[in-house]
Design an enzyme around this catalytic site. Structure first.
Site, short mmCIF file in Angstrom:
data_model
loop_
_atom_site.label_atom_id
_atom_site.label_comp_id
_atom_site.label_asym_id
_atom_site.label_seq_id
_atom_site.Cartn_x
_atom_site.Cartn_y
_atom_site.Cartn_z
N LYS A 1 -24.70 -27.01 -16.53
CA LYS A 1 -25.82 -26.71 -17.39
C LYS A 1 -25.56 -25.96 -18.51
O LYS A 1 -26.13 -25.97 -19.47
CB LYS A 1 -26.96 -26.10 -16.40
CG LYS A 1 -27.63 -26.94 -15.43
CD LYS A 1 -28.86 -26.11 -14.69
CE LYS A 1 -28.63 -24.65 -14.20
NZ LYS A 1 -27.57 -24.47 -13.17
N ARG B 1 -36.95 -21.83 -12.27
CA ARG B 1 -36.22 -21.99 -11.08
C ARG B 1 -37.12 -22.17 -9.92
O ARG B 1 -36.62 -22.21 -8.90
CB ARG B 1 -35.33 -20.83 -10.91
CG ARG B 1 -34.09 -20.99 -11.36
CD ARG B 1 -33.23 -19.77 -11.30
NE ARG B 1 -31.73 -19.64 -11.04
CZ ARG B 1 -30.95 -19.46 -11.96
NH1 ARG B 1 -31.27 -19.63 -13.19
NH2 ARG B 1 -29.38 -19.50 -11.44
N ARG C 1 -14.42 -20.09 -12.43
CA ARG C 1 -15.01 -19.87 -13.57
C ARG C 1 -14.69 -18.73 -14.20
O ARG C 1 -14.82 -17.61 -13.55
CB ARG C 1 -16.55 -20.10 -13.61
CG ARG C 1 -17.40 -19.88 -14.84
CD ARG C 1 -18.83 -20.64 -14.87
NE ARG C 1 -19.88 -19.77 -14.11
CZ ARG C 1 -21.01 -20.18 -14.12
NH1 ARG C 1 -21.54 -21.19 -14.62
NH2 ARG C 1 -21.74 -19.21 -13.39
P1 AMP Z 1 -27.60 -18.08 -13.89
O1 AMP Z 1 -26.62 -17.76 -15.20
O2 AMP Z 1 -28.74 -19.14 -14.65
O3 AMP Z 1 -26.68 -18.89 -12.88
O4 AMP Z 1 -28.30 -16.94 -13.52
C1 AMP Z 1 -27.90 -15.86 -13.00
C2 AMP Z 1 -28.80 -15.12 -12.00
O5 AMP Z 1 -29.85 -14.68 -12.80
C3 AMP Z 1 -29.39 -15.96 -11.05
O6 AMP Z 1 -28.64 -15.90 -9.86
C4 AMP Z 1 -30.77 -14.95 -10.54
O7 AMP Z 1 -30.42 -13.90 -9.89
C5 AMP Z 1 -31.06 -14.78 -12.14
N1 AMP Z 1 -31.94 -15.72 -12.83
C6 AMP Z 1 -31.65 -16.49 -13.92
N2 AMP Z 1 -32.88 -17.38 -14.26
C7 AMP Z 1 -33.73 -16.91 -13.32
C8 AMP Z 1 -35.05 -17.65 -13.32
N3 AMP Z 1 -35.32 -18.44 -13.90
N4 AMP Z 1 -35.59 -17.09 -12.15
C9 AMP Z 1 -35.27 -16.20 -11.27
N5 AMP Z 1 -34.02 -15.68 -11.29
C10 AMP Z 1 -33.29 -16.13 -12.42
#
Ligand code: AMP
Length: 222
Positions: A20, A94, A133
């Site tokens: 993504k 999410r 990664r």
């Molecule tokens: P990502 O970089 O999208 O994988 O996000 C890393 C971490 O940030 C996730 O594992 C969550 O702990 C937090 N996070 C990111 N986006 C959200 C969201 N929309 N709702 C809740 N937690 C989020």
């Protein structure tokens, strides 16, 4: 590429590691979309030790989800500031309450969500990809040691910054994030299918073929 963005809103849905973030980067670089990554916002706030960063750190590091009300807080300000522009949401919403919150905010601003793209990938492939990664500490660019390695080990091609492995990209945390995805995020697949907005793309096709499909879908919406 000079295609002009003209106010499309696109959600990228899919398990962690499905690509993504990479697709969102391409949309931003090549088509002028504003890239809104809640995860990146949280990592920056954590890095700067702001009150928000301190509040969310425990959730992010353990692979759990930040509470919906915290996530939705910054959303309205962001949407208002970017109302006329094309936006790609990467990692948001999410949960069902976040999706409902996004629908409410968009309706209030007279805006639509145009497309939800599910970039799908098997659990084994997710673990394989995420454990390899690496990310630049300085500019945030993402590498994969298997299929998009940096030219010099540990150094960002773009800015010379240091590459690191996110704490939440270690295998045990990846498994936890996959569980969270299945329990809390995958219900969004039904939610957006019912709205007639969801299109599924196979993340295993790889960056360029997925992006070709994304561009086709966007062209259909314009
Ligand atoms: P990502 O970089 O999208 O994988 O996000 C890393 C971490 O940030 C996730 O594992 C969550 O702990 C937090 N996070 C990111 N986006 C959200 C969201 N929309 N709702 C809740 N937690 C989020």
């Amino acid at each position: 590429m000079s295609e002009k963005a003209d106010g499309l809103r696109l959600v990228l849905l899919g398990p962690p590691g499905s690509g993504k973030g990479t697709q969102a980067e391409l949309l931003s670089d090549k088509l002028g979309f504003v890239h809104y990554s809640t995860g990146e916002v949280f990592r920056e706030e954590i890095g700067k030790r702001t009150p928000l960063g301190i509040k969310v750190e425990g959730y992010v590091v353990s692979g759990g989800l930040v509470p919906d009300e915290v996530v939705l807080e910054g959303e309205e300000v962001f949407l208002q500031a970017n109302a006329g522009r094309s936006v790609v949401f990467d990692g948001f919403p999410r949960t069902i309450p976040q999706a409902e919150g996004l629908d409410r905010l968009l309706a209030k601003l007279g805006l639509d969500l145009n497309l939800v793209l599910l970039v799908d990938l098997s659990d084994d492939e997710v673990v394989q990809r995420l454990s390899r990664r690496r990310q630049c500490r300085n500019c945030g660019k993402i590498y994969n040691l298997s299929f998009s390695p940096p030219k010099r080990p540990g150094v960002c091609d773009e800015c010379g910054g240091e590459l690191y492995q996110r704490k939440d990209d270690q295998e045990e945390t990846i498994r936890a994030r996959l569980r969270v995805y299945k329990e809390q995020t995958s219900p969004l697949i039904d939610y957006y299918t019912r709205q007639g907005k969801l299109v599924r793309v196979d993340g295993a096709l790889g960056r360029d073929r997925v992006f070709a499909r994304v561009q086709e879908l966007i062209a259909e919406k314009r």
